[in-house]
Design a protein around this motif. Structure first.
Motif, PDB file in Angstrom:
ATOM      1  N   LEU A  85      43.290  59.936  25.376  1.00 11.96           N
ATOM      2  CA  LEU A  85      42.683  58.602  25.571  1.00 11.96           C
ATOM      3  C   LEU A  85      42.804  57.766  24.299  1.00 11.96           C
ATOM      4  CD1 LEU A  85      39.359  59.328  27.504  1.00 11.96           C
ATOM      5  CD2 LEU A  85      41.390  58.147  28.371  1.00 11.96           C
ATOM      6  N   GLU A  88      46.590  56.757  23.384  1.00 13.70           N
ATOM      7  CA  GLU A  88      47.079  55.686  24.272  1.00 13.70           C
ATOM      8  C   GLU A  88      46.392  54.362  23.981  1.00 13.70           C
ATOM      9  OE1 GLU A  88      46.881  58.816  27.903  1.00 13.70           O
ATOM     10  OE2 GLU A  88      45.701  56.986  28.071  1.00 13.70           O
ATOM     11  N   ALA A  89      45.068  54.421  23.906  1.00 10.81           N
ATOM     12  CA  ALA A  89      44.310  53.167  23.739  1.00 10.81           C
ATOM     13  C   ALA A  89      44.670  52.501  22.412  1.00 10.81           C
ATOM     14  CB  ALA A  89      42.808  53.450  23.803  1.00 10.81           C
ATOM     15  N   ILE A 139      43.423  62.530  34.041  1.00  9.86           N
ATOM     16  CA  ILE A 139      42.582  61.321  33.947  1.00  9.86           C
ATOM     17  C   ILE A 139      43.037  60.470  32.759  1.00  9.86           C
ATOM     18  CG2 ILE A 139      40.232  60.492  33.443  1.00  9.86           C
ATOM     19  CD1 ILE A 139      40.000  61.672  36.105  1.00  9.86           C
ATOM     20  N   ALA A 140      43.345  61.131  31.632  1.00  8.74           N
ATOM     21  CA  ALA A 140      43.837  60.375  30.459  1.00  8.74           C
ATOM     22  C   ALA A 140      45.152  59.686  30.793  1.00  8.74           C
ATOM     23  CB  ALA A 140      44.006  61.315  29.268  1.00  8.74           C
ATOM     24  N   LYS A 141      46.037  60.393  31.484  1.00  3.33           N
ATOM     25  CA  LYS A 141      47.350  59.804  31.818  1.00  3.33           C
ATOM     26  C   LYS A 141      47.210  58.650  32.806  1.00  3.33           C
ATOM     27  CE  LYS A 141      50.091  62.176  29.213  1.00  3.33           C
ATOM     28  NZ  LYS A 141      50.834  61.493  28.136  1.00  3.33           N
ATOM     29  N   ILE A 142      46.296  58.803  33.765  1.00  2.14           N
ATOM     30  CA  ILE A 142      46.066  57.694  34.714  1.00  2.14           C
ATOM     31  C   ILE A 142      45.527  56.485  33.944  1.00  2.14           C
ATOM     32  CG2 ILE A 142      44.649  56.939  36.679  1.00  2.14           C
ATOM     33  CD1 ILE A 142      44.851  59.901  37.704  1.00  2.14           C
ATOM     34  N   THR A 143      44.669  56.755  32.958  1.00  3.45           N
ATOM     35  CA  THR A 143      44.137  55.655  32.138  1.00  3.45           C
ATOM     36  C   THR A 143      45.271  54.951  31.389  1.00  3.45           C
ATOM     37  OG1 THR A 143      42.080  56.867  31.899  1.00  3.45           O
ATOM     38  CG2 THR A 143      42.460  55.074  30.336  1.00  3.45           C
ATOM     39  N   GLY A 144      46.242  55.725  30.902  1.00  4.24           N
ATOM     40  CA  GLY A 144      47.398  55.122  30.219  1.00  4.24           C
ATOM     41  C   GLY A 144      48.157  54.169  31.135  1.00  4.24           C
ATOM     42  N   LYS A 146      46.920  52.614  33.688  1.00  2.00           N
ATOM     43  CA  LYS A 146      46.069  51.444  33.942  1.00  2.00           C
ATOM     44  C   LYS A 146      45.967  50.541  32.715  1.00  2.00           C
ATOM     45  CE  LYS A 146      45.478  52.188  38.191  1.00  2.00           C
ATOM     46  NZ  LYS A 146      46.107  51.248  39.162  1.00  2.00           N
ATOM     47  N   LEU A 147      46.064  51.120  31.513  1.00  2.00           N
ATOM     48  CA  LEU A 147      46.095  50.273  30.307  1.00  2.00           C
ATOM     49  C   LEU A 147      47.348  49.396  30.336  1.00  2.00           C
ATOM     50  CD1 LEU A 147      44.923  52.803  27.565  1.00  2.00           C
ATOM     51  CD2 LEU A 147      43.830  50.612  28.060  1.00  2.00           C
ATOM     52  N   SER A 150      46.965  46.769  32.997  1.00  2.00           N
ATOM     53  CA  SER A 150      45.927  45.766  32.711  1.00  2.00           C
ATOM     54  C   SER A 150      46.325  44.824  31.574  1.00  2.00           C
ATOM     55  CB  SER A 150      44.615  46.474  32.360  1.00  2.00           C
ATOM     56  OG  SER A 150      44.234  47.299  33.435  1.00  2.00           O
TER      57      SER A 150
END
Ligand SMILES: NC(=O)C1=CN([C@@H]2O[C@H](COP(=O)(O)OP(=O)(O)OC[C@H]3O[C@@H](n4cnc5c(N)ncnc54)[C@H](OP(=O)(O)O)[C@@H]3O)[C@@H](O)[C@H]2O)C=CC1
Ligand SMILES: C[C@H]1O[C@H](OP(=O)(O)OP(=O)(O)OC[C@H]2O[C@@H](n3cnc4c(=O)[nH]c(N)nc43)[C@H](O)[C@@H]2O)[C@@H](O)[C@@H](O)C1=O
Length: 313
Positions: A85, A88-89, A139-144, A146-147, A150
């Motif tokens: 997380l 990526e962020a 979940i971390a990869k899905i967040t990537g 979506k980042l 977005s």
């Protein structure tokens, strides 16, 4: 990408990052920016902010991540979530802030629901429950993903995402506990052959199916997408062909030339029963892999033999 463009390859010492560096160098890109994790810890927000503000990369390949096989994912659940997380962020946010022209984020086929229909189409994302052994990583990869989506929608950033299938190749991780299946099998069979061991232990039941892509093909696909793809929807990268772990075990055993027995330790997890990529979007864009698993296994065993001292501590 312009030939003199400043290109940051995050994770350049890893299997994927090093393949991307080889590909970029072969294409004549020389202005490459790299940092090891000890030089730049990508979890450190202030350090990443400073790095981007000072270096101002124009293009970014995001191949740095906390990565491992089924047992590593299941054991170091907090690290896989936290590290990925933050990496990526930090990179995606600073790429936005410093005006990076284009960024490629790498996810993984484990983002799909455990029991999704096969082959896995990109639109199946978030349509069901995830596989438990790698849920934090997924979940971390899905967040990537979506980042990237977005920052594109809100700020107009040209950030794209690619979802590779299981990979193998030079600079893979050969640790017996924490690696993926293919490097683990190469090392186990090789050491058993050299030491005349009568049997080798492998994990699970052998019935799960997996698809394998050589890291050099993946790097070629990443380069292709950087050059030719500018859309919001992420793209699967794979061969479109899979096999059972039992079949893989037979193949690796043959390539290595080990003639002993194989014992299946069914106390170890099987993981997702199947995760075959639907690669029709990638094929329609004009890219297809070139290395068969048979050739890739031969190449990888030769690479292992040439670099055993480096790969095995
Ligand atoms: N291997 C596979 O089968 C698959 C991989 N992927 C994805 O491809 C990408 C690359 O994977 P792969 O090459 O196999 O992984 P590796 O483990 O081989 O390499 C990961 C790299 O990330 C860097 N890194 C890790 N943590 C940090 C940190 N905190 N700060 C800075 N750098 C860090 C490491 O740098 P250093 O060496 O300097 O410590 C390392 O070189 C990942 O996003 C992964 O999720 C997707 C599908 C399958
Ligand atoms: C890339 C992908 O990689 C991981 O998912 P995985 O595909 O399940 O991982 P794996 O390669 O470790 O195992 C594949 C199969 O192989 C079997 N198996 C047999 N013998 C050994 C063995 O000796 N080692 C290992 N590791 N597995 C073995 C094992 O039991 C399993 O059934 C996640 O990180 C996930 O997040 C992810 O993205």
């Amino acid at each position: 990408m312009e030939k003199n463009a400043k290109i940051y390859v995050a994770g350049h010492r890893g299997m994927v990052g090093s393949a991307i560096v080889r590909k970029l160098q072969a294409e004549g890109f020389e202005n490459l920016l790299v940092r090891t994790s000890s030089e730049l810890d990508l979890r450190n927000q202030a350090a990443v902010e400073d790095f981007f503000a000072t270096e101002k990369p124009e293009y970014v390949f995001l191949a740095a991540a906390k990565v491992g096989g089924i047992v590593a994912n299941n054991t170091y659940r907090a690290d896989f979530l936290y590290d990925n997380l933050l990496i990526e962020a930090n990179i995606i946010h600073q790429s936005y802030r410093t005006g990076v022209k284009k960024l490629l984020f790498l996810g993984s086929s484990c983002i799909y629901p455990k029991l999704a229909p096969q082959p896995l189409k990109e639109e199946y994302l978030l349509s069901g429950f995830l596989e438990q052994t790698n849920e934090p990583y997924a979940i971390a990869k899905i967040t990537g993903i979506k980042l990237c989506e977005s920052y594109r929608r809100q700020y107009g950033c040209n950030f794209i995402s690619a979802m590779p299938t299981n990979l193998y190749g030079p600079n893979d991780n050969y640790d017996l506990q924490n690696s993926h299946v293919l490097p683990a099998l190469i090392r186990k069979f090789h050491e058993a052959k050299v030491n005349n061991q009568p049997a080798v232990e492998v994990w699970g039941t052998g019935s799960p199916r997996r698809e394998f892509l050589h890291a050099d093909d993946l790097a070629d696909a990443c380069f292709f997408l950087m050059e030719h793809y500018d859309d919001e929807l992420f793209v699967n990268i794979g061969t479109g062909v899979d096999e059972t772990i039992r079949e893989l075990v037979d193949q690796v055993q043959q390539v290595v030339g080990y003639e002993g027995e194989v014992h299946w330790n069914t106390d170890k997890p099987d993981g997702t029963p199947r995760k075959l990529m639907d690669v029709s979007r990638l094929h329609a864009l004009g890219w297809k892999h070139t290395t068969s698993l048979k050739d890739g296994l031969e190449l990888t065993y030769q690479d292992f033999l040439a670099n055993e001292e480096l790969y095995v501590e």
